[in-house]
Design a protein around this motif. Sequence first.
Motif, short mmCIF file in Angstrom:
data_model
loop_
_atom_site.label_atom_id
_atom_site.label_comp_id
_atom_site.label_asym_id
_atom_site.label_seq_id
_atom_site.Cartn_x
_atom_site.Cartn_y
_atom_site.Cartn_z
N LEU A 17 0.83 -1.21 0.00
CA LEU A 17 0.00 0.00 0.00
C LEU A 17 0.86 1.25 0.00
N CYS A 18 1.98 1.21 0.69
CA CYS A 18 2.90 2.36 0.71
C CYS A 18 3.49 2.61 -0.68
N ILE A 19 3.78 1.56 -1.38
CA ILE A 19 4.37 1.67 -2.72
C ILE A 19 3.39 2.34 -3.67
N GLU A 20 2.14 1.92 -3.61
CA GLU A 20 1.11 2.48 -4.49
C GLU A 20 0.80 3.93 -4.16
N SER A 21 1.01 4.34 -2.91
CA SER A 21 0.65 5.70 -2.50
C SER A 21 1.77 6.71 -2.71
N CYS A 22 2.97 6.27 -3.03
CA CYS A 22 4.10 7.19 -3.17
C CYS A 22 4.08 7.87 -4.55
N PRO A 23 3.94 9.21 -4.57
CA PRO A 23 3.89 9.92 -5.85
C PRO A 23 5.24 9.96 -6.58
N GLU A 45 16.50 6.20 -1.83
CA GLU A 45 16.81 7.60 -1.53
C GLU A 45 17.01 8.45 -2.79
N SER A 46 17.45 7.83 -3.87
CA SER A 46 17.76 8.58 -5.09
C SER A 46 16.53 9.09 -5.82
N LYS A 47 15.35 8.65 -5.45
CA LYS A 47 14.13 9.06 -6.14
C LYS A 47 13.61 10.42 -5.70
N GLY A 48 14.18 11.01 -4.67
CA GLY A 48 13.81 12.36 -4.27
C GLY A 48 12.55 12.45 -3.43
N CYS A 49 12.52 11.73 -2.35
CA CYS A 49 11.40 11.78 -1.42
C CYS A 49 11.18 13.22 -0.95
N ASN A 50 9.92 13.67 -0.95
CA ASN A 50 9.62 15.03 -0.51
C ASN A 50 8.92 15.05 0.85
N ALA A 51 8.94 13.95 1.57
CA ALA A 51 8.38 13.82 2.92
C ALA A 51 6.89 14.11 2.95
N CYS A 52 6.15 13.66 1.95
CA CYS A 52 4.70 13.90 1.90
C CYS A 52 3.94 13.05 2.92
N ARG A 53 4.54 11.98 3.38
CA ARG A 53 4.00 11.08 4.40
C ARG A 53 2.85 10.21 3.92
N ASN A 54 2.57 10.17 2.61
CA ASN A 54 1.51 9.30 2.11
C ASN A 54 1.76 7.86 2.49
N ALA A 56 3.39 6.59 5.07
CA ALA A 56 3.16 6.35 6.50
C ALA A 56 1.67 6.35 6.82
N LEU A 57 0.92 7.21 6.15
CA LEU A 57 -0.52 7.26 6.39
C LEU A 57 -1.23 6.02 5.86
N MET A 58 -0.73 5.43 4.80
CA MET A 58 -1.36 4.25 4.20
C MET A 58 -0.97 2.95 4.88
N CYS A 59 0.14 2.93 5.59
CA CYS A 59 0.63 1.68 6.19
C CYS A 59 -0.31 1.22 7.31
N CYS A 63 4.44 0.84 10.14
CA CYS A 63 5.84 0.42 10.00
C CYS A 63 6.75 1.52 9.47
N ILE A 64 6.17 2.62 9.03
CA ILE A 64 6.93 3.64 8.33
C ILE A 64 6.99 4.93 9.12
N GLU A 65 8.20 5.46 9.20
CA GLU A 65 8.44 6.76 9.84
C GLU A 65 9.12 7.65 8.83
N VAL A 66 8.58 8.84 8.62
CA VAL A 66 9.13 9.79 7.65
C VAL A 66 9.72 10.97 8.40
N SER A 67 10.94 11.34 8.02
CA SER A 67 11.56 12.51 8.62
C SER A 67 11.95 13.49 7.53
N LYS A 68 11.91 14.76 7.86
CA LYS A 68 12.27 15.83 6.92
C LYS A 68 13.71 16.26 7.17
#
Length: 69
Positions: A17-23, A45-54, A56-59, A63-68
């Motif tokens: 679900l986390c994979i599908e929700s990541c823009p 890491e190379s894909k440029g995560c923007n810390a949207c937290r989608n 973490a919200l879908m998990c 299991c997921i923690e997002v930090s900026k």
Amino acid sequence: MKGTIHIAGERCKGCALCIESCPRDCLSLSEELNLKGYFVAAFDESKGCNACRNCALMCPDACIEVSKG
């Protein structure tokens, strides 16, 4: 803004679900199995995560923690 994702691999059940929700496609299923026999989510890491937290919200297992930064 750059983000980093930390995944608690032993709690992950590989539902994807986390994979599908990541823009930005920052997550994928790894070839690594946890102790329960599930393929766990992995962060690229190379894909440029923007810390949207989608992810973490879908998990469903929190299991997921997002930090900026």
